[in-house]
Scaffold this motif. Sequence first.
Motif, PDB file in Angstrom:
ATOM      1  N   THR A  44      20.962 -12.710  29.494  1.00 55.48           N
ATOM      2  CA  THR A  44      19.602 -12.372  29.891  1.00 55.48           C
ATOM      3  C   THR A  44      19.630 -11.092  30.710  1.00 55.48           C
ATOM      4  O   THR A  44      20.585 -10.826  31.434  1.00 55.48           O
ATOM      5  CB  THR A  44      18.958 -13.484  30.740  1.00 55.48           C
ATOM      6  OG1 THR A  44      19.696 -13.644  31.933  1.00 55.48           O
ATOM      7  CG2 THR A  44      18.895 -14.783  29.984  1.00 55.48           C
ATOM      8  N   HIS A  83      18.633 -11.440  25.761  1.00 59.27           N
ATOM      9  CA  HIS A  83      17.352 -12.130  25.887  1.00 59.27           C
ATOM     10  C   HIS A  83      16.648 -11.661  27.143  1.00 59.27           C
ATOM     11  O   HIS A  83      17.279 -11.364  28.143  1.00 59.27           O
ATOM     12  CB  HIS A  83      17.542 -13.649  25.962  1.00 59.27           C
ATOM     13  CG  HIS A  83      17.658 -14.288  24.630  1.00 59.27           C
ATOM     14  ND1 HIS A  83      16.575 -14.747  23.942  1.00 59.27           N
ATOM     15  CD2 HIS A  83      18.730 -14.529  23.854  1.00 59.27           C
ATOM     16  CE1 HIS A  83      16.974 -15.259  22.794  1.00 59.27           C
ATOM     17  NE2 HIS A  83      18.278 -15.137  22.717  1.00 59.27           N
ATOM     18  N   TRP A  87      14.380 -17.181  27.849  1.00 50.19           N
ATOM     19  CA  TRP A  87      15.613 -17.673  28.459  1.00 50.19           C
ATOM     20  C   TRP A  87      15.690 -17.316  29.938  1.00 50.19           C
ATOM     21  O   TRP A  87      16.720 -17.455  30.571  1.00 50.19           O
ATOM     22  CB  TRP A  87      16.829 -17.164  27.705  1.00 50.19           C
ATOM     23  CG  TRP A  87      16.877 -17.738  26.336  1.00 50.19           C
ATOM     24  CD1 TRP A  87      16.572 -17.099  25.172  1.00 50.19           C
ATOM     25  CD2 TRP A  87      17.182 -19.075  25.971  1.00 50.19           C
ATOM     26  NE1 TRP A  87      16.671 -17.944  24.113  1.00 50.19           N
ATOM     27  CE2 TRP A  87      17.057 -19.182  24.574  1.00 50.19           C
ATOM     28  CE3 TRP A  87      17.551 -20.203  26.670  1.00 50.19           C
ATOM     29  CZ2 TRP A  87      17.283 -20.352  23.882  1.00 50.19           C
ATOM     30  CZ3 TRP A  87      17.785 -21.371  25.973  1.00 50.19           C
ATOM     31  CH2 TRP A  87      17.649 -21.434  24.604  1.00 50.19           C
TER      32      TRP A  87
END
Length: 95
Positions: A44, A83, A87
């Motif tokens: 992320t 992401h 997420w």
Amino acid sequence: NTTTNWLDAKTTTFVNRPFPISEASLHFERIRACGFTLIRFIVTWEAIEHEGPGIYDHEYIKYVRAILEKANEYNIQIYIDPHQDVWSRWTGGDG
């Protein structure tokens, strides 16, 4: 996340997520034993830049590199899957 205050972006860290590097061999041995040679590794943007724009978590970047190097020892390729949306810990994901 290993911080005591999940809401504090300055102390939050994603190092050792999804597992500590000390456990990587165990996980990669199991993955290879099942016949897999490629895994998807979700990263992320919050993990990289959680303190704010342009402030990078270099320890997390080192951790990701260590995971890649360890996977290579087991002839496992990693697809890094970036992401930013669902997420995030702010949207109910595990960050």
